[in-house]
Design an enzyme around this catalytic site. Sequence first.
Site, PDB file in Angstrom:
ATOM      1  N   GLU A 170      16.694 -26.770   6.533  1.00  0.00           N
ATOM      2  CA  GLU A 170      15.736 -27.838   6.265  1.00  0.00           C
ATOM      3  C   GLU A 170      14.296 -27.349   6.277  1.00  0.00           C
ATOM      4  O   GLU A 170      13.460 -27.816   5.492  1.00  0.00           O
ATOM      5  CB  GLU A 170      15.917 -28.969   7.287  1.00  0.00           C
ATOM      6  CG  GLU A 170      17.143 -29.837   7.076  1.00  0.00           C
ATOM      7  CD  GLU A 170      18.431 -29.178   7.538  1.00  0.00           C
ATOM      8  OE1 GLU A 170      18.367 -28.169   8.283  1.00  0.00           O
ATOM      9  OE2 GLU A 170      19.511 -29.667   7.149  1.00  0.00           O
ATOM     10  N   HIS A 227      23.536 -37.907  12.909  1.00  0.00           N
ATOM     11  CA  HIS A 227      23.537 -38.327  11.512  1.00  0.00           C
ATOM     12  C   HIS A 227      22.930 -39.723  11.313  1.00  0.00           C
ATOM     13  O   HIS A 227      22.345 -39.985  10.267  1.00  0.00           O
ATOM     14  CB  HIS A 227      24.956 -38.321  10.948  1.00  0.00           C
ATOM     15  CG  HIS A 227      25.509 -36.956  10.706  1.00  0.00           C
ATOM     16  ND1 HIS A 227      25.698 -36.045  11.714  1.00  0.00           N
ATOM     17  CD2 HIS A 227      25.923 -36.345   9.568  1.00  0.00           C
ATOM     18  CE1 HIS A 227      26.199 -34.927  11.205  1.00  0.00           C
ATOM     19  NE2 HIS A 227      26.342 -35.083   9.912  1.00  0.00           N
TER      20      HIS A 227
END
Length: 325
Positions: A60, A129
């Site tokens: 990321e 998540h």
Amino acid sequence: MAQMTMIQAITDAMRNELKKNEDVLIFGEDVGQNGGVFRATEGLQKEFGEDRVFDTPLAESGIGGLAIGLGITGFRPVMEIQFFGFLFEVMDSVAGQMSRWRYRSGGTQTTPITVRSPFGGGVKTPEMHADSLEGLMAQTPGLKVVIPSTPYDAKGLLIASIRDNDPVVFLEHMKLYRSFRAEVPEEEYTIELGKADIKREGKDVTIITYGAMVHASLKAAEELEKDGVDVEVIDLMTVSPLDIDTIIASVEKTNRAIVVQEAQKQAGIAANVVAEITERAILSLEAPVLRVTAPDTVYPFAAMEDSWLPDHKDIVDAVNKVVNF
């Protein structure tokens, strides 16, 4: 108009912008041939090529750095964080770099980056998540934070986000991706960022909310109507900057308010909304402004998720408290 799910509306928005502007690039983990975890980018690489829709390594921080470099050199990157719980891996790029680039450059450069990411509970995802981390972004000056609740809003807000000259964090609630269909124009259109939408008009109490909690709030409003309580529901759509004018006008009309969010009480943006109301409209209030939120704990494992998340029953209880105060 076409009947679309939210995920279809999001795909349609990205397809529109890829066609309209060659500077739009879409990238992230598995967004190319696979079309992303939720298939939001399905078919886009085949249609527009690997130079414009492409996969990145599972890093990321690298995705964020790439977006910044592309943004300040004239492109309009649409970067995907596969799940927003992974925000911490790219926090410096988002909160420390792209958010302040316009200021740092004295207004000579911008970072027209759209940060797309799924989030939200109710679908039994693994740990890290589902977390609602929008509050971290809303507390970061220089970022706009957008959270749609319907397919129509998703398409118009995403097109507006991609065209914006400043970084926009665009959060997509996973539970809403395919939970229902709605009419969405096939042609392009935009919805102004920073503006709330009154999803239901009422006169007795105002519910201020966003994301999946819009639908829980509307369900609560229907139940409360049977008991003679007329509820107004405001969908913030953009949680930073807030549409203060719409919020205050509603509170001055109903004289009561609750703020509903899926995030924990200490997280999200509910506290900021309550502060704005008390600073600007305290003399209009006939009851304290209450919050309906998740508990102040770490997001639980899937077996406890349904008990942990706020629902329409919690909203009904809060409305009755302020109405009967």
